[in-house]
Write a protein that holds these residues in place. Structure first.
Motif, PDB file in Angstrom:
ATOM      1  N   ILE A 105       1.807   3.479   6.748  1.00 30.54           N
ATOM      2  CA  ILE A 105       0.816   3.530   5.679  1.00 30.54           C
ATOM      3  C   ILE A 105       0.289   4.963   5.593  1.00 30.54           C
ATOM      4  CG2 ILE A 105       0.182   1.108   5.825  1.00 30.54           C
ATOM      5  CD1 ILE A 105      -2.178   1.881   7.531  1.00 30.54           C
ATOM      6  N   SER A 106      -0.230   5.348   4.457  1.00 31.92           N
ATOM      7  CA  SER A 106      -0.511   6.748   4.145  1.00 31.92           C
ATOM      8  C   SER A 106      -1.334   7.485   5.192  1.00 31.92           C
ATOM      9  CB  SER A 106      -1.203   6.852   2.786  1.00 31.92           C
ATOM     10  OG  SER A 106      -0.291   6.568   1.752  1.00 31.92           O
ATOM     11  N   ILE A 138       7.762  10.811  -6.439  1.00 37.16           N
ATOM     12  CA  ILE A 138       7.429  10.845  -5.014  1.00 37.16           C
ATOM     13  C   ILE A 138       7.162  12.292  -4.623  1.00 37.16           C
ATOM     14  CG2 ILE A 138       8.257  10.418  -2.674  1.00 37.16           C
ATOM     15  CD1 ILE A 138      10.024   8.195  -3.804  1.00 37.16           C
ATOM     16  N   GLU A 139       6.091  12.528  -3.922  1.00 38.89           N
ATOM     17  CA  GLU A 139       5.752  13.877  -3.474  1.00 38.89           C
ATOM     18  C   GLU A 139       6.602  14.231  -2.254  1.00 38.89           C
ATOM     19  OE1 GLU A 139       1.884  16.423  -1.876  1.00 38.89           O
ATOM     20  OE2 GLU A 139       1.601  14.486  -2.899  1.00 38.89           O
ATOM     21  N   GLU A 147       4.768   9.599  -0.359  1.00 34.48           N
ATOM     22  CA  GLU A 147       5.069  10.936   0.153  1.00 34.48           C
ATOM     23  C   GLU A 147       6.252  10.890   1.109  1.00 34.48           C
ATOM     24  OE1 GLU A 147       1.174  13.440   0.897  1.00 34.48           O
ATOM     25  OE2 GLU A 147       0.896  11.397   1.663  1.00 34.48           O
ATOM     26  N   VAL A 148       7.050  11.964   1.080  1.00 35.68           N
ATOM     27  CA  VAL A 148       8.181  12.112   1.996  1.00 35.68           C
ATOM     28  C   VAL A 148       8.089  13.488   2.642  1.00 35.68           C
ATOM     29  CG1 VAL A 148      10.679  12.317   2.196  1.00 35.68           C
ATOM     30  CG2 VAL A 148       9.703  10.567   0.713  1.00 35.68           C
ATOM     31  N   PHE A 149       8.178  13.515   3.968  1.00 34.94           N
ATOM     32  CA  PHE A 149       8.160  14.772   4.724  1.00 34.94           C
ATOM     33  C   PHE A 149       9.481  14.890   5.485  1.00 34.94           C
ATOM     34  CE2 PHE A 149       3.836  13.291   4.214  1.00 34.94           C
ATOM     35  CZ  PHE A 149       3.139  14.426   3.831  1.00 34.94           C
ATOM     36  N   VAL A 150      10.136  16.041   5.340  1.00 30.15           N
ATOM     37  CA  VAL A 150      11.473  16.209   5.911  1.00 30.15           C
ATOM     38  C   VAL A 150      11.576  17.539   6.651  1.00 30.15           C
ATOM     39  CG1 VAL A 150      13.954  16.203   5.430  1.00 30.15           C
ATOM     40  CG2 VAL A 150      12.398  14.921   3.941  1.00 30.15           C
ATOM     41  N   GLU A 202       0.837  -1.196   0.000  1.00 31.49           N
ATOM     42  CA  GLU A 202       0.000   0.000   0.000  1.00 31.49           C
ATOM     43  C   GLU A 202       0.873   1.249   0.000  1.00 31.49           C
ATOM     44  OE1 GLU A 202      -2.977   0.158   2.977  1.00 31.49           O
ATOM     45  OE2 GLU A 202      -3.462  -1.995   2.847  1.00 31.49           O
ATOM     46  N   ASP A 203       0.296   2.366  -0.481  1.00 37.27           N
ATOM     47  CA  ASP A 203       1.020   3.636  -0.481  1.00 37.27           C
ATOM     48  C   ASP A 203       1.416   4.026   0.928  1.00 37.27           C
ATOM     49  OD1 ASP A 203       0.782   3.823  -3.182  1.00 37.27           O
ATOM     50  OD2 ASP A 203      -0.916   5.213  -3.154  1.00 37.27           O
TER      51      ASP A 203
END
Length: 304
Positions: free
Chosen positions: A53-54, A156-157, A133-136, A27-28
């Motif tokens: 998971i998302s 990838i967002e 998605e990637v959050f940094v 899954e995303d």
């Protein structure tokens, strides 16, 4: 979080990881990255990747003012959610940080942090994670960092923001994991050097902490400097060395030899230090040979 691999050799960096949930491969998923221990002059700088998971609603934003015990409890809850949450940790040792920053071609802390985060994202992809998605949490200008990551990982967002740990639950959770890793490593640091019974009351490790400053003064060798627990590239450590350590004069072909220059300045040269340890004219029979020589089984030679 088993830190045994790093503790076995804390002079170099180490990657640790949990089991990756199978759902993350089907899954995303979203992924958060944060670091801990950027400012201290003592100890490691862990980078944590946390993926799930998302649906980030299973997580929450955590306060930076949490106590060590509260962080441990939260990490335990995250670690127990093995069916949909996984983590990976890259621990940068103090030795890695210092040697990178002081090498001939300077490798600054921002570049080191960027490359570490990139390596963690690539690790997730190589492990088969279906990353959406990637959050940094940003290091340096957020827009440039976001563009850099987006170009490296097309499709990838990527979202890079200042104080991302207070904006995105997955980054907040990653921050908790990174801080827990640093807390444990610093608290149970295994000194490779023979320092006897080490005083572990070294405070927070931050340069302006009086306990940290006192510890740095106590464990500074006037010739060989600090144990590898210290980031010797930090100005705090360098300033103390400059003011308190033995003066060293380096030879220059265009000037008088180091031996003569040292005599002129009423200092001992490095050569006289070595000859003294071997029993030269300045030999002090009550002084023990430094561990640097005994550990490497080094002896001075009078002839070749």
């Amino acid at each position: 979080m088993d830190l045994g691999s790093f503790e076995a050799d804390n002079s170099s960096s180490c990657r640790l990881a949990s089991h990756i949930p199978e759902v993350c491969r089907t899954e995303d998923c979203c992924l958060g990255i944060d670091e801990a221990g950027r400012g201290p002059v003592l100890g490691t700088q862990p980078h944590e990747l946390l993926l799930c998971i998302s649906n980030q609603q299973v997580l929450q934003n955590y306060s930076k003012t949490l106590t060590e015990t509260e962080r441990e409890n939260l990490f335990q809850k995250l670690d127990e959610a093995k069916s949909y949450i996984g983590w990976a940790l890259q621990i940068l040792s103090p030795n890695t940080i210092s040697t990178s920053m002081l090498q001939r071609t300077k490798y600054n802390l921002n570049a080191l942090s960027h490359d570490t985060a990139i390596g963690l994202v690539q690790y997730a992809l190589d492990s088969g994670v279906q990353l959406k998605e990637v959050f940094v949490d940003t290091v340096g200008p957020a827009e440039k960092y976001e563009e850099k990551l987006s170009q490296l990982f097309p499709g990838i967002e990527v979202t890079v923001r200042p104080k991302a740990d207070s904006l995105f639950p997955v980054v907040s959770a990653a921050s908790i994991c990174a801080k827990v890793a640093r807390d444990r490593v610093v608290k149970d640091w295994k000194f490779a050097e023979d320092l006897g019974e080490v005083d572990t009351d070294y405070g927070s490790g931050y340069p302006n902490d009086p306990k940290t400053k006192a510890w740095l003064l106590k464990y500074m060798d006037p010739v060989f400097g600090y144990p590898q627990f210290v980031r010797f590239s930090w100005s705090t450590a360098q300033t103390l060395m400059d003011s308190k350590a033995a003066t060293v004069h380096w030879d220059d072909d265009d000037e008088e030899t180091g031996e003569k220059a040292a005599q002129r300045q009423n200092n001992r040269s490095m050569l006289s230090y070595f000859s003294a340890s071997a029993g030269g004219k300045d030999h002090n029979p009550t002084r023990k040979t430094h561990r640097f020589f005994t550990e490497r089984r080094l002896k001075s030679l009078n002839t070749l």
